[in-house]
Design a protein around this motif. Structure first.
Motif, PDB file in Angstrom:
ATOM      1  N   TYR A  50       0.900  -1.206   0.047  1.00  0.00           N
ATOM      2  CA  TYR A  50      -0.097   0.048  -0.037  1.00  0.00           C
ATOM      3  C   TYR A  50       0.874   1.374  -0.063  1.00  0.00           C
ATOM      4  N   PRO A  51       1.976   1.296   0.602  1.00  0.00           N
ATOM      5  CA  PRO A  51       2.787   2.654   0.819  1.00  0.00           C
ATOM      6  C   PRO A  51       3.139   2.976  -0.764  1.00  0.00           C
ATOM      7  N   GLN A  52       2.927   2.143  -1.884  1.00  0.00           N
ATOM      8  CA  GLN A  52       3.574   2.235  -3.062  1.00  0.00           C
ATOM      9  C   GLN A  52       2.292   2.474  -3.706  1.00  0.00           C
ATOM     10  N   SER A  53       1.194   2.662  -3.241  1.00  0.00           N
ATOM     11  CA  SER A  53      -0.050   2.431  -4.224  1.00  0.00           C
ATOM     12  C   SER A  53      -0.268   3.614  -5.299  1.00  0.00           C
ATOM     13  N   GLY A  54       0.473   4.570  -5.300  1.00  0.00           N
ATOM     14  CA  GLY A  54       0.255   5.555  -6.369  1.00  0.00           C
ATOM     15  C   GLY A  54       1.322   5.191  -7.480  1.00  0.00           C
ATOM     16  N   ASN A  55       2.293   4.297  -7.076  1.00  0.00           N
ATOM     17  CA  ASN A  55       3.373   4.101  -8.326  1.00  0.00           C
ATOM     18  C   ASN A  55       2.950   2.952  -9.125  1.00  0.00           C
ATOM     19  N   PHE A  56       2.489   3.551 -10.297  1.00  0.00           N
ATOM     20  CA  PHE A  56       2.311   2.651 -11.438  1.00  0.00           C
ATOM     21  C   PHE A  56       3.225   1.929 -12.385  1.00  0.00           C
ATOM     22  N   ASP A  57       4.365   2.097 -11.903  1.00  0.00           N
ATOM     23  CA  ASP A  57       5.590   1.417 -12.748  1.00  0.00           C
ATOM     24  C   ASP A  57       5.981   0.155 -12.103  1.00  0.00           C
ATOM     25  N   ARG A  58       5.371  -0.232 -11.016  1.00  0.00           N
ATOM     26  CA  ARG A  58       5.619  -1.631 -10.289  1.00  0.00           C
ATOM     27  C   ARG A  58       5.271  -2.728 -11.437  1.00  0.00           C
ATOM     28  N   TRP A  60       4.238  -5.845 -11.279  1.00  0.00           N
ATOM     29  CA  TRP A  60       3.040  -6.530 -11.482  1.00  0.00           C
ATOM     30  C   TRP A  60       1.869  -5.819 -11.611  1.00  0.00           C
ATOM     31  N   VAL A  61       1.924  -4.244 -11.749  1.00  0.00           N
ATOM     32  CA  VAL A  61       0.874  -3.344 -11.978  1.00  0.00           C
ATOM     33  C   VAL A  61       0.850  -3.327 -13.546  1.00  0.00           C
ATOM     34  N   LYS A  62       2.037  -3.389 -14.287  1.00  0.00           N
ATOM     35  CA  LYS A  62       1.950  -3.246 -15.620  1.00  0.00           C
ATOM     36  C   LYS A  62       1.621  -4.507 -16.359  1.00  0.00           C
ATOM     37  N   GLU A  63       1.634  -5.637 -15.648  1.00  0.00           N
ATOM     38  CA  GLU A  63       1.260  -7.070 -16.078  1.00  0.00           C
ATOM     39  C   GLU A  63      -0.369  -6.894 -16.033  1.00  0.00           C
ATOM     40  N   LEU A  64      -0.789  -6.562 -14.877  1.00  0.00           N
ATOM     41  CA  LEU A  64      -2.351  -6.505 -14.584  1.00  0.00           C
ATOM     42  C   LEU A  64      -3.263  -5.404 -15.538  1.00  0.00           C
ATOM     43  N   LYS A  65      -2.689  -4.333 -15.748  1.00  0.00           N
ATOM     44  CA  LYS A  65      -3.134  -3.126 -16.360  1.00  0.00           C
ATOM     45  C   LYS A  65      -4.049  -3.411 -17.608  1.00  0.00           C
ATOM     46  N   ILE A  76     -17.972   0.345 -14.527  1.00  0.00           N
ATOM     47  CA  ILE A  76     -18.284   1.880 -14.474  1.00  0.00           C
ATOM     48  C   ILE A  76     -19.562   2.170 -15.298  1.00  0.00           C
ATOM     49  N   SER A  77     -19.244   1.722 -16.692  1.00  0.00           N
ATOM     50  CA  SER A  77     -20.285   1.813 -17.909  1.00  0.00           C
ATOM     51  C   SER A  77     -21.727   1.632 -17.238  1.00  0.00           C
ATOM     52  N   ASN A  78     -21.571   0.325 -16.715  1.00  0.00           N
ATOM     53  CA  ASN A  78     -22.909  -0.117 -16.381  1.00  0.00           C
ATOM     54  C   ASN A  78     -23.511   0.451 -15.215  1.00  0.00           C
ATOM     55  N   PHE A  79     -22.516   1.084 -14.143  1.00  0.00           N
ATOM     56  CA  PHE A  79     -23.064   1.985 -13.280  1.00  0.00           C
ATOM     57  C   PHE A  79     -23.767   3.346 -13.980  1.00  0.00           C
ATOM     58  N   GLY A  80     -23.500   3.546 -15.144  1.00  0.00           N
ATOM     59  CA  GLY A  80     -23.827   5.021 -15.773  1.00  0.00           C
ATOM     60  C   GLY A  80     -22.845   5.853 -16.163  1.00  0.00           C
ATOM     61  N   TYR A  81     -21.668   5.532 -15.901  1.00  0.00           N
ATOM     62  CA  TYR A  81     -20.625   6.575 -15.943  1.00  0.00           C
ATOM     63  C   TYR A  81     -19.807   6.348 -17.183  1.00  0.00           C
ATOM     64  N   GLN A  82     -19.098   7.468 -17.907  1.00  0.00           N
ATOM     65  CA  GLN A  82     -18.482   6.936 -19.178  1.00  0.00           C
ATOM     66  C   GLN A  82     -16.699   7.207 -18.775  1.00  0.00           C
ATOM     67  N   GLY A  83     -16.405   7.261 -17.667  1.00  0.00           N
ATOM     68  CA  GLY A  83     -14.954   7.281 -17.604  1.00  0.00           C
ATOM     69  C   GLY A  83     -14.560   7.192 -16.096  1.00  0.00           C
ATOM     70  N   MET A  84     -13.229   6.798 -15.939  1.00  0.00           N
ATOM     71  CA  MET A  84     -12.708   6.621 -14.752  1.00  0.00           C
ATOM     72  C   MET A  84     -11.245   6.926 -14.688  1.00  0.00           C
ATOM     73  N   GLU A  85     -10.698   7.239 -13.336  1.00  0.00           N
ATOM     74  CA  GLU A  85      -9.324   7.231 -13.218  1.00  0.00           C
ATOM     75  C   GLU A  85      -8.866   6.603 -11.986  1.00  0.00           C
ATOM     76  N   ILE A  86      -7.858   5.223 -12.118  1.00  0.00           N
ATOM     77  CA  ILE A  86      -7.566   4.653 -11.008  1.00  0.00           C
ATOM     78  C   ILE A  86      -6.457   5.451 -10.578  1.00  0.00           C
ATOM     79  N   TYR A  87      -6.507   5.878  -9.185  1.00  0.00           N
ATOM     80  CA  TYR A  87      -5.381   6.696  -8.548  1.00  0.00           C
ATOM     81  C   TYR A  87      -4.536   5.853  -7.660  1.00  0.00           C
ATOM     82  N   GLN A  88      -5.017   4.668  -7.119  1.00  0.00           N
ATOM     83  CA  GLN A  88      -4.440   4.052  -6.244  1.00  0.00           C
ATOM     84  C   GLN A  88      -4.465   2.529  -6.573  1.00  0.00           C
TER      85      GLN A  88
END
Length: 184
Positions: A50-58, A60-65, A76-88
């Motif tokens: 979690y202390p690295q939750s804002g680091n998207f260069d790990r 495993w994150v690159k593999e999962l993205k 998110i689309s099924n909730f009725g929204y058109q976009g999102m931003e993952i920040y952690q």
């Protein structure tokens, strides 16, 4: 004070290529030297980053993205929204006896990808803000992704089984296009 009950939901979807990426991501997590979290609230998470939750260069994150983003876009689309931003985004591993006590997240939505969820592992529990009754998300299985409002109180009960690994994330939605909600 009175409360007005409002319908809401938990979005549940499946990561299509879960079996293809599971071992690679677990291997990358296993190689990390992240430590446990022993919180004052009684929670004990065996291993997390979690202390690295804002680091998207790990790695495993690159593999999962590439696999996670389409699933989240669908929810998110099924909730009725058109976009999102993952920040952690971060992982948590629970060995036998570990847990994460009742808590909330910041932002608009939070979610869990059940990367490693052995049969009989404890389900995420959520408290309804309306009546504070506990709801177990016990219909999930390995490979599932759930998304729910970040302010909902939730926990990972004590794990009595073998290792369980989740990927957790926080995201915000973007304002919808008003014409999307207009008369058709």
């Amino acid at each position: 004070m009175r409360k007005i009950k409002v319908d809401s939901c938990i979005g549940i979807s499946k990561l299509n290529n879960h079996l293809e990426i599971k071992d690679k991501i677990l291997s990358l997590i296993d190689c990390s030297n992240d430590s446990p979290s022993n919180n004052r609230d009684g929670s004990f998470i065996s291993k997390y980053d979690y202390p690295q939750s804002g680091n998207f260069d790990r790695q495993w994150v690159k593999e999962l993205k590439p696999s996670l983003l389409p699933v989240l876009a669908e929810v998110i689309s099924n909730f009725g929204y058109q976009g999102m931003e993952i920040y952690q985004i971060w992982y948590q591993q629970y060995l036998k006896g570990s847990s994460h006590c009742w808590h909330i997240h910041e932002g608009q939505f939070t979610g869990v990808y059940y990367l490693e969820h052995p049969e009989g592992s404890p389900a995420t529990e959520i408290k309804s803000p309306y009546n504070l009754e506990t709801f177990k998300v016990d219909t999930v299985s390995e490979g599932d992704v759930i998304v729910f409002p970040a302010f909902w109180i939730h926990q990972a009960p004590i794990n009595e089984k073998s290792r369980k690994t989740i990927i957790s994330f926080n995201l915000n939605i973007r304002a919808p296009d008003p014409s999307y909600y207009d008369f058709k």
